[in-house]
Motif scaffolding. Structure first.
Motif, mmCIF file in Angstrom:
data_model
loop_
_atom_site.group_PDB
_atom_site.id
_atom_site.type_symbol
_atom_site.label_atom_id
_atom_site.label_comp_id
_atom_site.label_asym_id
_atom_site.label_seq_id
_atom_site.Cartn_x
_atom_site.Cartn_y
_atom_site.Cartn_z
ATOM 1 N N THR A 27 0.832 -1.204 0.000
ATOM 2 C CA THR A 27 0.000 0.000 0.000
ATOM 3 C C THR A 27 0.867 1.254 0.000
ATOM 4 N N MET A 28 1.955 1.215 0.735
ATOM 5 C CA MET A 28 2.826 2.378 0.855
ATOM 6 C C MET A 28 3.655 2.607 -0.409
ATOM 7 N N GLN A 29 3.729 1.593 -1.273
ATOM 8 C CA GLN A 29 4.505 1.713 -2.502
ATOM 9 C C GLN A 29 3.637 2.098 -3.706
ATOM 10 N N SER A 30 2.363 1.783 -3.636
ATOM 11 C CA SER A 30 1.447 2.056 -4.741
ATOM 12 C C SER A 30 0.782 3.410 -4.533
ATOM 13 N N GLU A 31 1.008 4.320 -5.472
ATOM 14 C CA GLU A 31 0.436 5.661 -5.338
ATOM 15 C C GLU A 31 -1.097 5.611 -5.305
ATOM 16 N N ALA A 32 -1.695 4.761 -6.125
ATOM 17 C CA ALA A 32 -3.159 4.661 -6.164
ATOM 18 C C ALA A 32 -3.710 4.137 -4.834
ATOM 19 N N LEU A 85 -2.189 4.238 -1.925
ATOM 20 C CA LEU A 85 -1.876 5.227 -0.899
ATOM 21 C C LEU A 85 -2.888 6.368 -0.924
ATOM 22 N N LYS A 86 -3.269 6.812 -2.116
ATOM 23 C CA LYS A 86 -4.279 7.866 -2.233
ATOM 24 C C LYS A 86 -5.618 7.406 -1.656
ATOM 25 N N GLN A 87 -5.995 6.162 -1.922
ATOM 26 C CA GLN A 87 -7.244 5.622 -1.377
ATOM 27 C C GLN A 87 -7.197 5.619 0.148
ATOM 28 N N LEU A 88 -6.058 5.202 0.705
ATOM 29 C CA LEU A 88 -5.892 5.171 2.146
ATOM 30 C C LEU A 88 -6.002 6.577 2.732
ATOM 31 N N ILE A 89 -5.352 7.544 2.101
ATOM 32 C CA ILE A 89 -5.394 8.927 2.580
ATOM 33 C C ILE A 89 -6.824 9.451 2.542
ATOM 34 N N LYS A 90 -7.550 9.134 1.477
ATOM 35 C CA LYS A 90 -8.956 9.559 1.381
ATOM 36 C C LYS A 90 -9.789 8.953 2.499
ATOM 37 N N SER A 137 -3.498 19.135 -3.572
ATOM 38 C CA SER A 137 -2.127 19.517 -3.211
ATOM 39 C C SER A 137 -1.682 18.825 -1.917
ATOM 40 N N LEU A 138 -2.592 18.714 -0.933
ATOM 41 C CA LEU A 138 -2.262 18.018 0.309
ATOM 42 C C LEU A 138 -2.043 16.535 0.032
ATOM 43 N N MET A 139 -2.876 15.959 -0.832
ATOM 44 C CA MET A 139 -2.739 14.549 -1.201
ATOM 45 C C MET A 139 -1.350 14.302 -1.790
ATOM 46 N N LYS A 140 -0.949 15.158 -2.712
ATOM 47 C CA LYS A 140 0.352 15.015 -3.374
ATOM 48 C C LYS A 140 1.484 15.145 -2.350
ATOM 49 N N GLU A 141 1.341 16.107 -1.450
ATOM 50 C CA GLU A 141 2.354 16.343 -0.415
ATOM 51 C C GLU A 141 2.492 15.123 0.497
ATOM 52 N N ILE A 142 1.364 14.546 0.911
ATOM 53 C CA ILE A 142 1.392 13.384 1.802
ATOM 54 C C ILE A 142 1.988 12.175 1.085
ATOM 55 N N VAL A 143 1.562 11.933 -0.165
ATOM 56 C CA VAL A 143 2.091 10.805 -0.938
ATOM 57 C C VAL A 143 3.608 10.925 -1.069
ATOM 58 N N THR A 144 4.089 12.116 -1.413
ATOM 59 C CA THR A 144 5.527 12.340 -1.554
ATOM 60 C C THR A 144 6.243 12.098 -0.227
ATOM 61 N N ALA A 145 5.698 12.630 0.860
ATOM 62 C CA ALA A 145 6.326 12.477 2.179
ATOM 63 C C ALA A 145 6.371 11.016 2.606
ATOM 64 N N VAL A 146 5.281 10.283 2.364
ATOM 65 C CA VAL A 146 5.234 8.873 2.749
ATOM 66 C C VAL A 146 6.261 8.076 1.959
ATOM 67 N N LYS A 147 6.330 8.320 0.664
ATOM 68 C CA LYS A 147 7.290 7.580 -0.171
ATOM 69 C C LYS A 147 8.734 7.900 0.218
ATOM 70 N N GLY A 195 9.645 6.256 3.715
ATOM 71 C CA GLY A 195 9.644 4.806 3.863
ATOM 72 C C GLY A 195 8.825 4.401 5.074
ATOM 73 N N MET A 196 7.732 5.129 5.313
ATOM 74 C CA MET A 196 6.895 4.931 6.484
ATOM 75 C C MET A 196 6.523 3.468 6.691
ATOM 76 N N ASN A 197 6.579 3.050 7.910
ATOM 77 C CA ASN A 197 6.178 1.704 8.288
ATOM 78 C C ASN A 197 4.690 1.542 7.997
ATOM 79 N N PRO A 198 4.313 0.532 7.201
ATOM 80 C CA PRO A 198 2.901 0.366 6.861
ATOM 81 C C PRO A 198 2.029 0.040 8.064
ATOM 82 N N ASN A 199 2.629 -0.325 9.181
ATOM 83 C CA ASN A 199 1.856 -0.625 10.381
ATOM 84 C C ASN A 199 1.639 0.608 11.249
ATOM 85 N N SER A 200 2.126 1.762 10.801
ATOM 86 C CA SER A 200 2.043 2.950 11.625
ATOM 87 C C SER A 200 1.014 3.952 11.096
ATOM 88 N N MET A 201 -0.229 3.716 11.420
ATOM 89 C CA MET A 201 -1.290 4.649 11.058
ATOM 90 C C MET A 201 -1.103 5.955 11.815
#
Length: 90
Positions: A37-42, A44-49, A62-72, A75-81
């Motif tokens: 999920t953290m590697q797939s932009e699509a 990741l966007k669904q999760l953020i939504k 713009s916030l979505m893009k910023e968050i996606v870039t920051a997460v990628k 290398g955020m741990n996928p277990n860390s909501m």
């Protein structure tokens, strides 16, 4: 089992949005998150939504893009909501 969400994060969400989100809500959402999920932009966007909808926080493009870039980059741990929630509440 996921580590408990910090009470400070849940408190920040409530303070900023007026909505109460429980640890159970977060864990339910997190249960569908995979390392991919953290590697797939699509994905990741669904999760953020979904997180934004749960928290009642509008997520602009713009916030979505910023968050996606920051997460990628992070290398955020996928277990860390908790990290994702903190990013969105800034």
């Amino acid at each position: 089992m996921a580590k408990p969400i910090g009470k400070d994060v849940l408190g920040v969400v409530k303070k900023k949005t007026g909505k109460t989100i429980t640890e159970k809500d977060i864990n339910k959402l997190a249960s569908g998150v995979k390392p991919s999920t953290m590697q797939s932009e699509a994905e990741l966007k669904q999760l953020i939504k979904r997180v934004g909808a749960m928290a009642g926080v509008p997520v602009s493009d713009s916030l979505m893009k910023e968050i996606v870039t920051a997460v990628k980059k992070s290398g955020m741990n996928p277990n860390s909501m908790e990290q994702l929630m903190k990013m969105m509440m800034k």
